[in-house]
Design a protein around this motif. Sequence first.
Motif, PDB file in Angstrom:
ATOM      1  N   ARG A 192      99.268  39.051  55.803  1.00  0.00           N
ATOM      2  CA  ARG A 192      99.985  40.144  56.471  1.00  0.00           C
ATOM      3  C   ARG A 192     100.990  39.606  57.486  1.00  0.00           C
ATOM      4  O   ARG A 192     102.138  40.058  57.549  1.00  0.00           O
ATOM      5  N   LEU A 193     100.544  38.638  58.262  1.00  0.00           N
ATOM      6  CA  LEU A 193     101.446  38.044  59.249  1.00  0.00           C
ATOM      7  C   LEU A 193     102.625  37.370  58.566  1.00  0.00           C
ATOM      8  O   LEU A 193     103.774  37.498  59.016  1.00  0.00           O
ATOM      9  N   ALA A 194     102.363  36.646  57.466  1.00  0.00           N
ATOM     10  CA  ALA A 194     103.448  35.970  56.751  1.00  0.00           C
ATOM     11  C   ALA A 194     104.454  36.969  56.200  1.00  0.00           C
ATOM     12  O   ALA A 194     105.669  36.751  56.275  1.00  0.00           O
ATOM     13  N   ALA A 195     103.975  38.077  55.646  1.00  0.00           N
ATOM     14  CA  ALA A 195     104.884  39.094  55.109  1.00  0.00           C
ATOM     15  C   ALA A 195     105.775  39.660  56.211  1.00  0.00           C
ATOM     16  O   ALA A 195     106.987  39.849  56.018  1.00  0.00           O
ATOM     17  N   PHE A 196     105.184  39.905  57.376  1.00  0.00           N
ATOM     18  CA  PHE A 196     105.985  40.455  58.474  1.00  0.00           C
ATOM     19  C   PHE A 196     106.995  39.430  58.987  1.00  0.00           C
ATOM     20  O   PHE A 196     108.176  39.753  59.190  1.00  0.00           O
ATOM     21  N   VAL A 197     106.548  38.193  59.231  1.00  0.00           N
ATOM     22  CA  VAL A 197     107.438  37.184  59.811  1.00  0.00           C
ATOM     23  C   VAL A 197     108.613  36.909  58.869  1.00  0.00           C
ATOM     24  O   VAL A 197     109.764  36.819  59.311  1.00  0.00           O
ATOM     25  N   ARG A 198     108.349  36.770  57.589  1.00  0.00           N
ATOM     26  CA  ARG A 198     109.435  36.482  56.651  1.00  0.00           C
ATOM     27  C   ARG A 198     110.420  37.640  56.565  1.00  0.00           C
ATOM     28  O   ARG A 198     111.639  37.431  56.519  1.00  0.00           O
ATOM     29  N   ALA A 199     109.908  38.863  56.556  1.00  0.00           N
ATOM     30  CA  ALA A 199     110.809  40.013  56.510  1.00  0.00           C
ATOM     31  C   ALA A 199     111.600  40.147  57.797  1.00  0.00           C
ATOM     32  O   ALA A 199     112.800  40.448  57.782  1.00  0.00           O
ATOM     33  N   ALA A 200     110.940  39.921  58.939  1.00  0.00           N
ATOM     34  CA  ALA A 200     111.637  40.040  60.222  1.00  0.00           C
ATOM     35  C   ALA A 200     112.700  38.954  60.358  1.00  0.00           C
ATOM     36  O   ALA A 200     113.809  39.217  60.858  1.00  0.00           O
ATOM     37  N   ALA A 201     112.384  37.738  59.920  1.00  0.00           N
ATOM     38  CA  ALA A 201     113.371  36.661  59.999  1.00  0.00           C
ATOM     39  C   ALA A 201     114.587  36.983  59.151  1.00  0.00           C
ATOM     40  O   ALA A 201     115.734  36.776  59.574  1.00  0.00           O
ATOM     41  N   ARG A 202     114.332  37.491  57.954  1.00  0.00           N
ATOM     42  CA  ARG A 202     115.456  37.838  57.078  1.00  0.00           C
ATOM     43  C   ARG A 202     116.269  38.977  57.675  1.00  0.00           C
ATOM     44  O   ARG A 202     117.506  38.929  57.697  1.00  0.00           O
ATOM     45  N   ALA A 203     115.595  40.025  58.146  1.00  0.00           N
ATOM     46  CA  ALA A 203     116.307  41.175  58.700  1.00  0.00           C
ATOM     47  C   ALA A 203     117.128  40.790  59.924  1.00  0.00           C
ATOM     48  O   ALA A 203     118.252  41.268  60.114  1.00  0.00           O
ATOM     49  N   GLN A 204     116.586  39.944  60.767  1.00  0.00           N
ATOM     50  CA  GLN A 204     117.314  39.546  61.970  1.00  0.00           C
ATOM     51  C   GLN A 204     118.526  38.678  61.636  1.00  0.00           C
ATOM     52  O   GLN A 204     119.573  38.790  62.285  1.00  0.00           O
TER      53      GLN A 204
END
Length: 605
Positions: free
Chosen positions: A464-476
């Motif tokens: 779950r943490l990996a999914a959030f971090v990767r999506a947040a990094a891409r979005a930012q």
Amino acid sequence: MSEVGSTVAAMTTDRIADWAAGRTAPGVQGTLDDLGTPLADVTFVVVDLETTGGSPAESAITEIGAVKVRGGEHLGEFGTLVDPGAPIPPFITVLTGITQQMVTAAPRIESVLPAFLEFARGCVLVAHNAPFDMGFLRAACASHGYAWPSFPVVDTADLARRVLTRDEVPNCRLGTLARFFRAGTEPCHRALADAKATVDVLHGLIERIGSFGVQSLEEMRAFAKTPTPDQQRKRHLADGMPSAPGVYLFEDAHGEVLYVGKSGDLRTRVRSYFTASETRRRVREMVGLAESVRPIVCATGLEAEVRELRLIAEHKPRYNRRSKFPERALWLKLTLSEAFPRLSIVRECRDDEAVYLGPFGSTRVAEEARAALHEAVPLRQCTQRLTPRLIEQGRARGCVLGEIGRCGAPCEGREPPDAYARHADTARSIMEGDVRPVLAAAQVRIDRLAVELRYEEAAAQRDRLAAFVRAAARAQRLAALAGCPQLVAARPGFGGGWDLAVVRHGRLAGTGTIPRGAHPWPYVDAVVATSETVFPAPGPAGSATAEEMECVLRWLDGPGARLVEVDGTWSCPVHGAEGLRARIDRAYAPVDHERDTRRPGRPLR
């Protein structure tokens, strides 16, 4: 006597002398051996591997299975589990059934290799998708100092693509071919069983290629790489292709686009579709339907890459697998337009003052990222549209999350709008910048579960943490580029000079080149003046698709890139997800422990 006649006479005299000395036979007629090795006399070793991943550089072998056959006769088997020297990923265990306990007492690959090489000595290796298995075997030999013998190799997948049609089998996977040829063993992702199934597939394919006049090993190996009749007949479609970067479109007789591709050299790339090097079944099928190839020359490689994405999204060619449906991307949305905002998964970014995170490739990953954010911020998880009036009237529905303290229960009036607004502000700051609260919440849960020996649940929290971090990094990263009204950059070109790119709100608006030795500013001004006008759009991706922006970002991160002009602020948050992405990637990377020679199989601590 002529010079040619003298040469022939000399050769004849030499052959008679050799025969008189017992070195050769006097006849000049060729033997069957001159035609190659008959397939009935060839000893095949059919091999299959199970591994911890898909790359020899990052993964290891967990099982080797091999079957030796000749002339349809079973000569022997070789099978063993292998200690990979690293943890077996859970999804590999689910796929193969090979657990960490099963390989704990198994030999290491350096002990298995000599036995396998001796078993296969002097034979022809056969594998389904042979480059995969041969790549792992070669890498293992190179890593442990064993010379790789020059085995002849036969790939049953290549043979199947050559002789079987789409009407007979939908694909050339081993399981599909085993059912088609009625193999006695069903493939089950275990090495020896899959090798036995491949033996039956091999025999079935040998019967098929016999109708093409293939009788020897040499003919069989060449047959798999021979261009199809359609490829040979349509080579003229590559005539007139320019040697320049660009995009090419294969079209059928009705003008329908069948396939879109890109290349730095259109002439070389398009020609390759009509040669033996092109063995992909779908592509060979596409070539059979194509009646023309339309080139679009581009100024730079970046323009070709972006044009390819746009044309695939526009035409949705049936033979392109990727990038056909950018509109299907998923986003995690914080609905700030509601009195009590919540997180929802949507397919479109709208101009509604919401905050978006993504894009995600699947609903499962989007839900994992949402769950990670819910662990850090007690936002409501119900889907009802909650308003103060609905709460006052008592018509809002409560849920169990409020009862167990996972939600402030604003639906029941226990949490006023002002207090709930602080949760929404925290969620917004996390999605737009500081992701540390999500990391802290996930780390607390992972540590607690690990102490309680609940490792599978801890791994789920990590996912779950990996999914959030990767999506947040891409979005930012996307939002930072989309926020710039104009960015002009340059990179060194292949033939000298510079390639230029003008990016507006994340969209590639124009490209051009600066000749070697020329003054740059006239060319920069010309490209900027002729670039597309782009208006801002909602969401992290701005006015382009996420894939197009990723192409631009990779180009900007390339060697030698220079920023010529930036209108706006192009930066990522200080405490954003980009800094955590490397940590997440390391957590998923294969472990390569130094081994303790006193306790084989145990890593040093």
